[in-house]
Design a protein around this motif. Structure first.
Motif, PDB file in Angstrom:
ATOM      1  N   GLN A  95      -2.437  -1.020  19.739  1.00 18.25           N
ATOM      2  CA  GLN A  95      -2.675  -1.689  21.019  1.00 18.25           C
ATOM      3  C   GLN A  95      -2.234  -3.154  20.991  1.00 18.25           C
ATOM      4  N   ILE A  96      -3.151  -4.103  21.176  1.00 22.06           N
ATOM      5  CA  ILE A  96      -2.750  -5.498  21.345  1.00 22.06           C
ATOM      6  C   ILE A  96      -2.176  -6.110  20.069  1.00 22.06           C
ATOM      7  N   HIS A  97      -2.293  -5.410  18.952  1.00 14.41           N
ATOM      8  CA  HIS A  97      -1.767  -5.931  17.686  1.00 14.41           C
ATOM      9  C   HIS A  97      -0.367  -5.385  17.396  1.00 14.41           C
ATOM     10  N   ARG A  98       0.372  -5.091  18.474  1.00 12.14           N
ATOM     11  CA  ARG A  98       1.697  -4.483  18.303  1.00 12.14           C
ATOM     12  C   ARG A  98       2.653  -5.356  17.497  1.00 12.14           C
ATOM     13  N   ASN A  99       2.441  -6.666  17.523  1.00 14.76           N
ATOM     14  CA  ASN A  99       3.305  -7.560  16.747  1.00 14.76           C
ATOM     15  C   ASN A  99       3.141  -7.357  15.246  1.00 14.76           C
ATOM     16  N   HIS A 100       2.049  -6.724  14.835  1.00 15.90           N
ATOM     17  CA  HIS A 100       1.787  -6.465  13.420  1.00 15.90           C
ATOM     18  C   HIS A 100       1.986  -4.984  13.084  1.00 15.90           C
ATOM     19  N   PHE A 101       2.760  -4.286  13.904  1.00 17.31           N
ATOM     20  CA  PHE A 101       2.950  -2.844  13.737  1.00 17.31           C
ATOM     21  C   PHE A 101       3.442  -2.487  12.337  1.00 17.31           C
ATOM     22  N   LEU A 102       4.483  -3.157  11.867  1.00 19.38           N
ATOM     23  CA  LEU A 102       5.079  -2.799  10.581  1.00 19.38           C
ATOM     24  C   LEU A 102       4.094  -3.015   9.432  1.00 19.38           C
ATOM     25  N   GLU A 103       3.343  -4.105   9.483  1.00 19.48           N
ATOM     26  CA  GLU A 103       2.359  -4.367   8.424  1.00 19.48           C
ATOM     27  C   GLU A 103       1.268  -3.298   8.425  1.00 19.48           C
ATOM     28  N   ILE A 104       0.743  -2.982   9.611  1.00 23.25           N
ATOM     29  CA  ILE A 104      -0.319  -1.986   9.715  1.00 23.25           C
ATOM     30  C   ILE A 104       0.183  -0.621   9.274  1.00 23.25           C
ATOM     31  N   LEU A 105       1.391  -0.255   9.704  1.00 17.79           N
ATOM     32  CA  LEU A 105       1.951   1.050   9.336  1.00 17.79           C
ATOM     33  C   LEU A 105       2.176   1.142   7.828  1.00 17.79           C
ATOM     34  N   LYS A 106       2.677   0.061   7.221  1.00 18.09           N
ATOM     35  CA  LYS A 106       2.931   0.061   5.778  1.00 18.09           C
ATOM     36  C   LYS A 106       1.633   0.253   5.005  1.00 18.09           C
ATOM     37  N   ARG A 107       0.592  -0.469   5.382  1.00 15.01           N
ATOM     38  CA  ARG A 107      -0.679  -0.364   4.668  1.00 15.01           C
ATOM     39  C   ARG A 107      -1.323   1.007   4.876  1.00 15.01           C
ATOM     40  N   ALA A 108      -1.247   1.523   6.094  1.00 12.93           N
ATOM     41  CA  ALA A 108      -1.794   2.855   6.363  1.00 12.93           C
ATOM     42  C   ALA A 108      -1.021   3.921   5.593  1.00 12.93           C
ATOM     43  N   SER A 109       0.292   3.784   5.515  1.00 17.25           N
ATOM     44  CA  SER A 109       1.115   4.740   4.762  1.00 17.25           C
ATOM     45  C   SER A 109       0.756   4.730   3.281  1.00 17.25           C
ATOM     46  N   ASP A 110       0.492   3.543   2.736  1.00 19.73           N
ATOM     47  CA  ASP A 110       0.081   3.445   1.335  1.00 19.73           C
ATOM     48  C   ASP A 110      -1.243   4.172   1.108  1.00 19.73           C
ATOM     49  N   HIS A 111      -2.176   4.017   2.047  1.00 20.24           N
ATOM     50  CA  HIS A 111      -3.461   4.714   1.933  1.00 20.24           C
ATOM     51  C   HIS A 111      -3.271   6.230   2.002  1.00 20.24           C
ATOM     52  N   MET A 112      -2.397   6.686   2.894  1.00 17.80           N
ATOM     53  CA  MET A 112      -2.152   8.124   3.023  1.00 17.80           C
ATOM     54  C   MET A 112      -1.584   8.692   1.730  1.00 17.80           C
ATOM     55  N   GLU A 113      -0.746   7.907   1.066  1.00 15.69           N
ATOM     56  CA  GLU A 113      -0.143   8.366  -0.185  1.00 15.69           C
ATOM     57  C   GLU A 113      -1.171   8.417  -1.308  1.00 15.69           C
ATOM     58  N   VAL A 114      -1.966   7.353  -1.435  1.00 17.12           N
ATOM     59  CA  VAL A 114      -2.910   7.263  -2.548  1.00 17.12           C
ATOM     60  C   VAL A 114      -4.094   8.218  -2.363  1.00 17.12           C
ATOM     61  N   LEU A 115      -4.648   8.273  -1.156  1.00 17.01           N
ATOM     62  CA  LEU A 115      -5.833   9.088  -0.921  1.00 17.01           C
ATOM     63  C   LEU A 115      -5.514  10.567  -0.777  1.00 17.01           C
ATOM     64  N   PHE A 116      -4.435  10.871  -0.056  1.00 20.96           N
ATOM     65  CA  PHE A 116      -4.178  12.258   0.307  1.00 20.96           C
ATOM     66  C   PHE A 116      -2.877  12.825  -0.254  1.00 20.96           C
ATOM     67  N   GLY A 117      -2.088  11.989  -0.937  1.00 19.28           N
ATOM     68  CA  GLY A 117      -0.841  12.489  -1.507  1.00 19.28           C
ATOM     69  C   GLY A 117       0.188  12.850  -0.459  1.00 19.28           C
ATOM     70  N   LEU A 118       0.201  12.111   0.659  1.00 24.37           N
ATOM     71  CA  LEU A 118       1.124  12.384   1.759  1.00 24.37           C
ATOM     72  C   LEU A 118       2.102  11.220   1.907  1.00 24.37           C
ATOM     73  N   ASP A 119       3.388  11.537   1.924  1.00 22.76           N
ATOM     74  CA  ASP A 119       4.426  10.520   2.108  1.00 22.76           C
ATOM     75  C   ASP A 119       4.825  10.440   3.572  1.00 22.76           C
ATOM     76  N   MET A 120       4.986   9.209   4.052  1.00 18.51           N
ATOM     77  CA  MET A 120       5.430   8.983   5.434  1.00 18.51           C
ATOM     78  C   MET A 120       6.955   8.956   5.455  1.00 18.51           C
ATOM     79  N   LYS A 121       7.555   9.841   6.254  1.00 16.12           N
ATOM     80  CA  LYS A 121       9.005   9.921   6.355  1.00 16.12           C
ATOM     81  C   LYS A 121       9.428   9.688   7.807  1.00 16.12           C
TER      82      LYS A 121
END
Length: 297
Positions: A95-121
């Motif tokens: 939402q209003i934090h769209r300017n930080h999209f890449l940072e948020i997506l990168k950190r969330a992707s790292d969590h998905m990989e570490v916690l669930f073993g899922l790679d973002m493609k």
């Protein structure tokens, strides 16, 4: 000095002092106001400097919340097996934090990989369409989910990593010590993964892990090894890369393990090449046998 002149001089001196007193008072008041102003400026600067970290910490807290929300959103999209678009993530989560999209997506992707073993493609770089891919082979996707569809691949990779780092076998204590760090304890149901002991039992039944008693151990104790299915669906190099990612380092920082993983990759490549060479030979033999049988009614 004559009395008249002395009195006149005294009078002039008093007048001069009288004029000086108000001026000195004005100067003193000006100095006081100047000091007060300087003090006020210092205080304002101090308050401002204290407010900046507060605002910064609040901003970081809000971004952290968005990262967590995006993790849950990505997990939901994975469960229903739908691709994810940037527009959906911004509209539904960031939402209003769209300017930080890449940072948020990168950190969330790292969590998905570490916690669930899922790679973002990223499937489509123009429309920004993404999918989540299981680190293990696709055939294990449904098996490594519990009733709610929570992927357990990250836990499996973690346990396989503990085994690999302990010269390809790990004691129960070593495995549970790692699981405890992740917040999983025997007899205590985890809000995502359920009862951890049942999880371990299931992985043994599914041949991802081998659980055996250590020969000639006194007192008797058990250990874990990679199961046959783990050898098929992942590699030592993939597990080492996963461990390095979790620790924020590079696989080469584990030289002994890295050399062993490289050797494993070479052996797998040779086995695949031999299999490819073997299949055409088998096909030719089968073809000759079929021709021979058809020529003799």
């Amino acid at each position: 000095m004559p009395r008249g002149r002395k009195c006149k001089a005294c009078t002039l001196e008093k007048r001069h002092q009288a004029r000086q007193v108000p001026q000195n008072l004005v100067d003193a008041q000006a100095t006081t106001r100047s000091n007060e102003g300087a003090s006020s400026q210092v205080e304002q600067r101090s308050r401002s400097s204290q407010a900046l970290p507060t605002m910064e910490s609040l901003h970081r807290h809000r971004l952290n919340e968005k990262v967590i929300l995006l993790v849950y959103y990505l997990l939901y999209k994975y469960q229903i097996k739908e691709p994810i678009t940037k527009g959906e993530m911004v509209r539904n989560v960031i939402q209003i934090h769209r300017n930080h999209f890449l940072e948020i997506l990168k950190r969330a992707s790292d969590h998905m990989e570490v916690l669930f073993g899922l790679d973002m493609k990223e499937l489509d770089p123009y429309r920004h369409v993404y999918i989540l891919v299981n680190k293990l082979e696709p055939c294990c996707d449904t098996v490594l989910n519990d009733d709610r569809g929570v992927p357990r691949t990250g836990l499996v990779m973690t346990i396989l990593g503990v085994i690999y780092m302990n010269r390809n076998c790990a004691t129960e204590e070593q495995v549970w010590e790692t699981l405890n760090v992740m917040g999983l304890y025997q007899g205590r149901r985890h809000f995502l993964f359920g009862e951890p002991k049942k999880l371990i039992t299931d992985l043994v039944k599914e041949n991802y892990l081998v659980y055996r008693q250590v020969p000639h151990s006194h007192p008797p104790h058990c250990e874990f090894l990679w199961g046959p299915r783990a050898h098929v669906e992942t590699t030592k190099m993939k597990v080492l890369e996963f461990l390095a990612k979790v620790r924020g380092t590079d696989p080469t920082t584990f030289p002994f393990l890295y050399e062993e993983a490289l050797k494993d990759e070479e052996e797998r490549a040779q086995a695949r090449a031999a299999a490819r060479a073997h299949h055409p030979a088998m096909a030719r033999e089968r073809s000759r046998a079929e021709e021979s049988s058809s020529s003799h009614p």
